[in-house]
Write a protein that holds these residues in place. Structure first.
Motif, PDB file in Angstrom:
ATOM      1  N   GLU A  78      61.916  69.627 -71.683  1.00  0.00           N
ATOM      2  CA  GLU A  78      63.219  69.916 -71.083  1.00  0.00           C
ATOM      3  C   GLU A  78      62.968  70.578 -69.738  1.00  0.00           C
ATOM      4  N   ASP A 121      66.808  71.332 -64.694  1.00  0.00           N
ATOM      5  CA  ASP A 121      67.967  70.581 -64.212  1.00  0.00           C
ATOM      6  C   ASP A 121      68.713  69.871 -65.343  1.00  0.00           C
ATOM      7  N   LYS A 123      67.459  67.798 -67.757  1.00  0.00           N
ATOM      8  CA  LYS A 123      66.875  66.586 -68.330  1.00  0.00           C
ATOM      9  C   LYS A 123      66.106  66.938 -69.593  1.00  0.00           C
ATOM     10  N   GLN A 124      66.219  66.060 -70.591  1.00  0.00           N
ATOM     11  CA  GLN A 124      65.521  66.257 -71.860  1.00  0.00           C
ATOM     12  C   GLN A 124      64.912  64.934 -72.299  1.00  0.00           C
ATOM     13  N   HIS A 125      63.750  65.003 -72.948  1.00  0.00           N
ATOM     14  CA  HIS A 125      63.102  63.814 -73.482  1.00  0.00           C
ATOM     15  C   HIS A 125      62.315  64.234 -74.711  1.00  0.00           C
ATOM     16  N   PHE A 163      66.334  60.371 -74.463  1.00  0.00           N
ATOM     17  CA  PHE A 163      66.303  61.164 -73.244  1.00  0.00           C
ATOM     18  C   PHE A 163      67.720  61.306 -72.714  1.00  0.00           C
ATOM     19  N   SER A 164      67.963  62.433 -72.052  1.00  0.00           N
ATOM     20  CA  SER A 164      69.284  62.739 -71.496  1.00  0.00           C
ATOM     21  C   SER A 164      69.119  63.222 -70.066  1.00  0.00           C
ATOM     22  N   TYR A 165      70.126  62.920 -69.267  1.00  0.00           N
ATOM     23  CA  TYR A 165      70.125  63.386 -67.880  1.00  0.00           C
ATOM     24  C   TYR A 165      71.567  63.477 -67.392  1.00  0.00           C
ATOM     25  N   LYS A 166      71.767  64.304 -66.388  1.00  0.00           N
ATOM     26  CA  LYS A 166      73.092  64.457 -65.785  1.00  0.00           C
ATOM     27  C   LYS A 166      73.121  63.626 -64.511  1.00  0.00           C
ATOM     28  N   ASP A 167      74.080  62.707 -64.439  1.00  0.00           N
ATOM     29  CA  ASP A 167      74.208  61.848 -63.272  1.00  0.00           C
ATOM     30  C   ASP A 167      74.660  62.666 -62.062  1.00  0.00           C
ATOM     31  N   VAL A 186      76.785  63.603 -68.513  1.00  0.00           N
ATOM     32  CA  VAL A 186      75.475  63.602 -69.158  1.00  0.00           C
ATOM     33  C   VAL A 186      75.344  62.297 -69.936  1.00  0.00           C
ATOM     34  N   THR A 192      72.920  59.925 -72.462  1.00  0.00           N
ATOM     35  CA  THR A 192      71.846  59.991 -73.447  1.00  0.00           C
ATOM     36  C   THR A 192      71.492  58.576 -73.865  1.00  0.00           C
TER      37      THR A 192
END
Length: 105
Positions: free
Chosen positions: A40, A43, A45-47, A69-73, A79, A81
């Motif tokens: 993590e 910013d 992002k998680q994977h 994995f997750s991220y904020k555009d 967010v 996923t």
């Protein structure tokens, strides 16, 4: 002229690089027939991913991987996923923002 081109290229790289993003969580466990990792960043992002060897000692051993994995555009602030499985049938991602893929049997 060459010096100017090099300077401009370095400036573009420096300005485009994310600033102050650090890893806030990192874990991993690697075994002979399995693995797990999770990362993590600051910013958001998680994977994470888990893998397991299937049919160990058999005729067709294969690794089966489950992860997400997750991220904020940056543009819409949402967010996103993606969950996935990767196995003998290939990479199979799913997510609310992705089109539905046909099931592999």
């Amino acid at each position: 002229m060459k010096l100017l081109i090099v300077f401009v290229a370095l400036l573009v790289v420096a300005l485009g690089a994310p600033n102050d993003v650090v890893i806030v969580k990192s874990e991993s466990d690697v075994q002979p027939e399995s693995f797990h990792f999770a990362v993590e960043t600051s910013d958001g992002k998680q994977h994470q991913e888990d893998g397991q060897v299937k049919d160990v000692g058999g005729e067709h051993p294969a690794i089966v991987v489950h992860g997400s994995f997750s991220y904020k555009d940056e543009h819409d602030g949402k967010v996103y996923t993606v969950n996935y499985v990767a196995d003998e049938h290939g990479f199979q991602p799913t997510g609310e923002h992705l089109p539905q893929l046909p099931k592999v049997v």
